[in-house]
Design a protein around this motif. Structure first.
Motif, PDB file in Angstrom:
ATOM      1  N   GLN A  67     -25.032 -29.585  -3.483  1.00 60.27           N
ATOM      2  CA  GLN A  67     -23.656 -30.050  -3.702  1.00 60.27           C
ATOM      3  C   GLN A  67     -23.044 -30.578  -2.410  1.00 60.27           C
ATOM      4  OE1 GLN A  67     -21.171 -27.017  -5.368  1.00 60.27           O
ATOM      5  NE2 GLN A  67     -22.387 -26.896  -7.232  1.00 60.27           N
ATOM      6  N   PHE A 100     -21.798 -32.015 -12.775  1.00 58.33           N
ATOM      7  CA  PHE A 100     -22.067 -32.056 -11.337  1.00 58.33           C
ATOM      8  C   PHE A 100     -21.132 -33.058 -10.649  1.00 58.33           C
ATOM      9  CE2 PHE A 100     -24.463 -33.090  -7.511  1.00 58.33           C
ATOM     10  CZ  PHE A 100     -24.740 -31.807  -7.061  1.00 58.33           C
ATOM     11  N   PHE A 101     -20.984 -34.207 -11.277  1.00 59.96           N
ATOM     12  CA  PHE A 101     -20.132 -35.269 -10.741  1.00 59.96           C
ATOM     13  C   PHE A 101     -18.684 -34.762 -10.657  1.00 59.96           C
ATOM     14  CE2 PHE A 101     -18.580 -39.835 -11.143  1.00 59.96           C
ATOM     15  CZ  PHE A 101     -19.054 -40.180  -9.899  1.00 59.96           C
ATOM     16  N   TRP A 112     -21.065 -38.926  -0.541  1.00 56.92           N
ATOM     17  CA  TRP A 112     -19.881 -39.586  -1.121  1.00 56.92           C
ATOM     18  C   TRP A 112     -18.911 -39.980  -0.008  1.00 56.92           C
ATOM     19  CZ3 TRP A 112     -18.046 -38.862  -6.584  1.00 56.92           C
ATOM     20  CH2 TRP A 112     -16.813 -39.446  -6.800  1.00 56.92           C
ATOM     21  N   LYS A 113     -18.647 -38.980   0.871  1.00 57.54           N
ATOM     22  CA  LYS A 113     -17.669 -39.229   1.942  1.00 57.54           C
ATOM     23  C   LYS A 113     -18.181 -40.211   2.989  1.00 57.54           C
ATOM     24  CE  LYS A 113     -15.497 -35.657   3.639  1.00 57.54           C
ATOM     25  NZ  LYS A 113     -15.571 -34.321   4.267  1.00 57.54           N
ATOM     26  N   ILE A 148     -21.592 -34.299  -1.639  1.00 56.42           N
ATOM     27  CA  ILE A 148     -20.209 -34.511  -1.178  1.00 56.42           C
ATOM     28  C   ILE A 148     -20.218 -35.344   0.104  1.00 56.42           C
ATOM     29  CG2 ILE A 148     -18.179 -33.335  -0.199  1.00 56.42           C
ATOM     30  CD1 ILE A 148     -18.885 -31.023  -2.186  1.00 56.42           C
ATOM     31  N   LEU A 208     -17.705 -31.663 -10.368  1.00 63.19           N
ATOM     32  CA  LEU A 208     -17.627 -30.657  -9.315  1.00 63.19           C
ATOM     33  C   LEU A 208     -17.498 -31.317  -7.941  1.00 63.19           C
ATOM     34  CD1 LEU A 208     -17.950 -27.504  -9.464  1.00 63.19           C
ATOM     35  CD2 LEU A 208     -20.193 -27.888  -8.468  1.00 63.19           C
ATOM     36  N   VAL A 209     -18.316 -32.350  -7.742  1.00 61.12           N
ATOM     37  CA  VAL A 209     -18.272 -33.070  -6.456  1.00 61.12           C
ATOM     38  C   VAL A 209     -16.894 -33.703  -6.274  1.00 61.12           C
ATOM     39  CG1 VAL A 209     -19.208 -35.029  -5.163  1.00 61.12           C
ATOM     40  CG2 VAL A 209     -20.759 -33.472  -6.322  1.00 61.12           C
ATOM     41  N   LYS A 210     -16.384 -34.304  -7.379  1.00 59.11           N
ATOM     42  CA  LYS A 210     -15.067 -34.956  -7.296  1.00 59.11           C
ATOM     43  C   LYS A 210     -13.980 -33.939  -6.955  1.00 59.11           C
ATOM     44  CE  LYS A 210     -15.247 -37.492 -11.124  1.00 59.11           C
ATOM     45  NZ  LYS A 210     -14.866 -38.445 -12.178  1.00 59.11           N
ATOM     46  N   LYS A 235     -14.341 -31.191  -5.264  1.00 59.03           N
ATOM     47  CA  LYS A 235     -14.449 -30.796  -3.845  1.00 59.03           C
ATOM     48  C   LYS A 235     -13.890 -31.893  -2.943  1.00 59.03           C
ATOM     49  CE  LYS A 235     -17.860 -27.211  -3.647  1.00 59.03           C
ATOM     50  NZ  LYS A 235     -18.921 -26.596  -2.849  1.00 59.03           N
ATOM     51  N   VAL A 236     -14.194 -33.146  -3.308  1.00 60.47           N
ATOM     52  CA  VAL A 236     -13.688 -34.269  -2.507  1.00 60.47           C
ATOM     53  C   VAL A 236     -12.163 -34.278  -2.572  1.00 60.47           C
ATOM     54  CG1 VAL A 236     -13.578 -36.786  -2.320  1.00 60.47           C
ATOM     55  CG2 VAL A 236     -15.771 -35.679  -2.704  1.00 60.47           C
TER      56      VAL A 236
END
Lengths: 155, 198
Positions: free
Chosen positions: A26, B25-26, A33-34, A30, B28-30, B32-33
């Motif tokens: 995960q 999953f997507f 993405w960032k 992340i 969850l990532v969103k 966190k972002v």
């Protein structure tokens, strides 16, 4: 490249506990993405992703160690046997057994090699020179081959 | 095939054992972002509050010393402007309105493009202007406070300050240029994406 499984394999090579592998994966996503905005195009997209994965993995394990030391004072390798990923393949189990014996950086290098990255790509991901990456890979491979031969001799 | 090759083959056939739903999953990532973006927003707000308080302090210094030289007030103005500029640079990297890349792809891209343009502008012009304002600020302030000092001391004070600021600018210039290139490349990619859409 099957990115999802490939990243999973790098995490799997690096950590033992399934929950930790999940968390690390995960964190890598992340960070990818960032970091999209920082992609310069100097390396391939794959190498860029692996570089992020390597950096996150190292940081993640550092945090894990300090967290575990704070909480229980137990060493990282003492994992819950009920929570260890078990893959029903003799080759994979053997390789995993061997990987567990390697230091972190060598474990990452060989995991990238196993993903089919060239020495140059491994070097870019790990922040090494291509020559240095090549020497490391050859040395680890050599160690592994010796281990395999020893196993053969035993039976 | 050697044992080692066969091991590599087996290894490459490992698949993720966590059969997560990609959507979950997507999400969850969103989340966190989003959490990290919220953290960034709070940090920016805290910084802005501190700067606003400092601006009030500058104003009260101005009012408390009504009979200083023009240089003194000039330096206060330059300091206030440089702080406002610094805040603008900080906020230029923050995108207030967020769009979901899955649901509002077009808006997500145009939002990102706007942010990138702001950042490129801030990096190209606002950062050198900030350093320039800092130099002006110190020069004017020294004109006021060092009026009775010896020439040697004045030269030392001016040169050390200017070299220090110029040194800072020089040290960060490589990063600044690289960031400009990165942002420009990404902007080109986003523009290409828009072209494909047409």
């Amino acid at each position: 490249m099957d990115s999802h499984n490939s990243i999973y394999r790098v995490c799997y090579a690096f950590l033992n506990n399934e929950e930790d592998i999940k968390d690390l994966k995960q964190e890598i996503y992340i960070q990818i993405w960032k970091s999209i905005e920082q992609f310069e195009g100097k390396s391939s997209w794959n190498t860029f992703i692996y570089r992020i994965a390597v950096n996150v993995a190292i940081r993640f394990k550092g945090n894990l160690i300090s967290h575990q030391q704070k909480m229980t004072d137990v060493k990282l390798e003492k994992v819950d046997p009920m929570n260890v990923t078990y893959i029903d393949n003799e080759n994979v189990q053997y390789l995993k057994y061997f990987l567990k014996k390697l230091p972190d950086n060598e474990r990452l290098i060989i995991s990238l090699y196993l993903e089919g990255l060239s020495y140059k790509e491994i070097a870019e991901a790990m922040g090494l020179t291509a020559g240095h990456a090549g020497v490391k890979v050859q040395r680890i491979k050599q160690q592994l081959k010796i281990q395999i031969e020893k196993e053969h001799d035993r039976f | 095939m050697t044992d080692f090759d066969s091991m590599i083959n087996s290894w490459r056939n490992i698949n993720d054992v966590n059969k997560e739903n990609p959507e979950d999953f997507f999400r969850l990532v969103k989340e966190k972002v989003k959490m990290q973006q919220r953290k960034m927003l709070i940090m920016n707000l805290l910084l802005s509050t501190t700067f606003i308080i400092t601006l009030f302090v500058i104003l009260s210094i101005w009012l408390a010393f009504p009979e200083r030289t023009i240089y003194f007030y000039g330096s206060l103005i330059a300091m206030g402007l440089s702080m406002i500029l610094f805040l603008l640079i900080t906020w230029s990297g923050f995108q207030l309105k967020k769009y979901d890349p899955q649901l509002e792809a077009r808006r997500f891209i145009s939002g990102h493009k706007r942010k990138l343009k702001n950042r490129i502008f801030a990096l190209k012009y606002a950062t050198p202007a900030f350093l320039g304002l800092l130099i002006i600020n110190f020069t004017l302030y020294f004109q006021d406070v060092l009026v009775n000092e010896s020439l040697t001391f004045k030269i030392l004070a001016y040169s050390l300050t200017i070299f220090w600021i110029a040194g800072l600018g020089f040290a960060f210039n490589k990063n600044r240029i690289r960031s400009i290139h990165e942002n420009e490349k990404l902007l080109i990619d986003f523009n290409k994406w828009n072209e494909y859409e047409k």
